[in-house]
Design an enzyme around this catalytic site. Structure first.
Site, PDB file in Angstrom:
ATOM      1  N   CYS A 114      -1.744  33.278  72.203  1.00 59.18           N
ATOM      2  CA  CYS A 114      -1.536  34.260  73.385  1.00 59.18           C
ATOM      3  C   CYS A 114      -0.026  34.547  73.201  1.00 59.18           C
ATOM      4  O   CYS A 114       0.369  35.817  73.521  1.00 59.18           O
ATOM      5  CB  CYS A 114      -1.430  33.504  74.843  1.00 59.18           C
ATOM      6  SG  CYS A 114      -3.080  33.120  75.167  1.00 59.18           S
ATOM      7  N   HIS A 276       2.206  38.259  79.537  1.00 62.17           N
ATOM      8  CA  HIS A 276       1.073  37.861  78.888  1.00 62.17           C
ATOM      9  C   HIS A 276       0.153  38.080  79.891  1.00 62.17           C
ATOM     10  O   HIS A 276       0.200  37.074  81.018  1.00 62.17           O
ATOM     11  CB  HIS A 276       1.028  36.599  78.144  1.00 62.17           C
ATOM     12  CG  HIS A 276      -0.309  36.210  77.859  1.00 62.17           C
ATOM     13  ND1 HIS A 276      -1.260  37.004  77.238  1.00 62.17           N
ATOM     14  CD2 HIS A 276      -0.969  34.968  77.990  1.00 62.17           C
ATOM     15  CE1 HIS A 276      -2.445  36.342  77.127  1.00 62.17           C
ATOM     16  NE2 HIS A 276      -2.265  35.149  77.560  1.00 62.17           N
ATOM     17  N   ASN A 306      -8.091  38.685  79.770  1.00 68.01           N
ATOM     18  CA  ASN A 306      -7.004  38.205  78.851  1.00 68.01           C
ATOM     19  C   ASN A 306      -7.423  38.450  77.371  1.00 68.01           C
ATOM     20  O   ASN A 306      -8.387  37.992  76.870  1.00 68.01           O
ATOM     21  CB  ASN A 306      -6.920  36.733  78.787  1.00 68.01           C
ATOM     22  CG  ASN A 306      -6.172  35.992  78.324  1.00 68.01           C
ATOM     23  OD1 ASN A 306      -5.312  36.520  77.228  1.00 68.01           O
ATOM     24  ND2 ASN A 306      -5.750  34.590  78.390  1.00 68.01           N
TER      25      ASN A 306
END
Ligand code: UT7
Length: 349
Positions: A114, A276, A306
């Protein structure tokens, strides 16, 4: 010393929209649960065989390069961040170099999940600052949909992730009021197994307390990927969601504060925070902790889920395309994920 600036930016998401209702066909879940816990309404899935992590990266890169006013042949270094590469090896960087018919330039793959894009940006920033390269392509791309457990067993992870790609071209600038001000990178390997995909891998259960799959001499050749691993779904990502959540809401504001302090700035100076896109609730916690208004934070997890290494550049590009980031604005990037690794960057646009 010269700084690096984002000279071009682009993103690509696949056409195929997969809603929370669509997921209900495969697992025991609900639109209500997903929206309440994550904010996600839908995500995009790549074409199963027609698109790869690299081809999506190429699409985003093509836009970024065009917007930078250069051609693929002008790129002198590639940094490609992904956790879902086309091949176990070689990495996506060389596949992109081939697909875009670039010169025989260096291509580096970053595996920081991530926070991968912010790490990749930081690496590129150092190469520009030292004068080693002039046009660096930084890509974050993921094709998660190929590697998720779509049964109820994997629902805590599978509902979150989506596919897509984002890219930027970094170039040097002598303008002291523009460019990347600083980047800040961190890790905590004690939490490596909290969010991980263990197989295929070379660990041989070395780190595992109670292994499901055991090895003996007769299994030589199956240690990388065995039937037992597949039967026990060990070839899918594992996550202790609440543990990741608790750490993310501490470390993301912390790294933003670190970046602000390093530059003598405060959160009131931020024009746009791009967190993020892991979970809308995490982003809201971060916003609250930093006392930011809604117009100082950009979220798009509702549409894309995501997208790991792609999430920051996709959100950054969308916010810029919508006119929410203008020349001179202070833009902050912050990411947290598997590793744990986390990272922040401050950019004067
Ligand atoms: O970007 C990489 C970094 N990753 C993250 O930042 C993820 C951070 N964590 C999270 O976003 C959240 O922890 C999740 C969204 C993953 C999970 O939300 P949660 O509120 O922490 O739920 P939970 O894992 O504590 O599970 C609560 C319940 C469980 O049922 P019981 O044991 O209470 O009966 C789960 O089995 O929700 C159940 N559950 C689901 N129910 C319906 C888990 N996934 C689902 C699902 N649909 N998809």
């Amino acid at each position: 010393m010269q700084r690096s600036k984002i000279a071009g930016i682009g993103y690509y998401v696949p056409k195929n929209v997969f809603t929370n209702e669509d997921l209900k066909k495969y697992m025991d879940t609900s639109d209500e649960w997903i929206q309440e816990r994550t904010g996600i309404q839908e995500r995009r899935y790549a074409d199963r065989t027609g698109e790869t992590t690299t081809t999506m990266g190429v699409k985003a890169a093509t836009i970024a390069i065009e917007r930078a006013g250069i051609t693929p042949q002008d790129i002198d270094f590639i940094v490609f961040a992904t956790l879902s590469p086309d091949y176990y090896f070689p990495g996506c960087g060389v596949l992109l170099q081939r697909a875009m018919k670039m010169k025989e330039i260096g291509a580096l793959d970053v595996r920081n999940q991530c926070s991968g894009f912010v790490y990749a940006l930081s690496v590129a920033d150092q190469f520009i600052k030292t004068g080693m390269y002039k046009n660096i392509l930084v890509v974050g791309a993921e094709k998660h949909s190929f590697g998720l457990d779509f049964s109820t067993r994997g629902r805590n992870i599978s509902v979150i992730f989506g596919d897509g790609a984002g890219a930027v071209v970094l170039q040097p600038t002598q303008n002291q009021n523009q460019g990347i001000l600083s980047t800040h990178l961190h890790s905590d390997g004690d939490s490596a197994e909290i969010l991980a995909m263990f197989n295929p891998g070379t660990h041989g259960n070395h780190w595992v307390e109670n292994p499901v799959a055991t090895f003996d001499e007769a299994e030589m050749g199956q240690m990388f990927m065995s039937h037992a691993m597949i039967d026990e779904a060990q070839n899918f990502p594992n996550m202790d969601g609440p543990a990741v959540f608790k750490k993310a809401i501490v470390k993301m504001p912390e790294v933003v504060q670190e970046a602000l302090t390093a530059n003598g700035l405060t959160s009131a100076d931020i024009n746009m925070l791009i967190p993020h896109q892991a979970n809308l609730r995490i982003a809201q916690f971060v916003q609250h902790k930093l006392q930011l208004r809604d117009d100082q934070v950009y979220n798009n997890i509702q549409k894309y889920g995501n997208t790991t290494a792609a999430s920051v550049p996709i959100a950054l590009c969308e916010a810029w395309e919508q006119g929410k980031i203008k020349e001179g604005d202070l833009v902050c990037l912050a990411a947290f994920g598997s590793g744990f690794t986390w990272a922040g960057a401050l950019i004067r646009w």
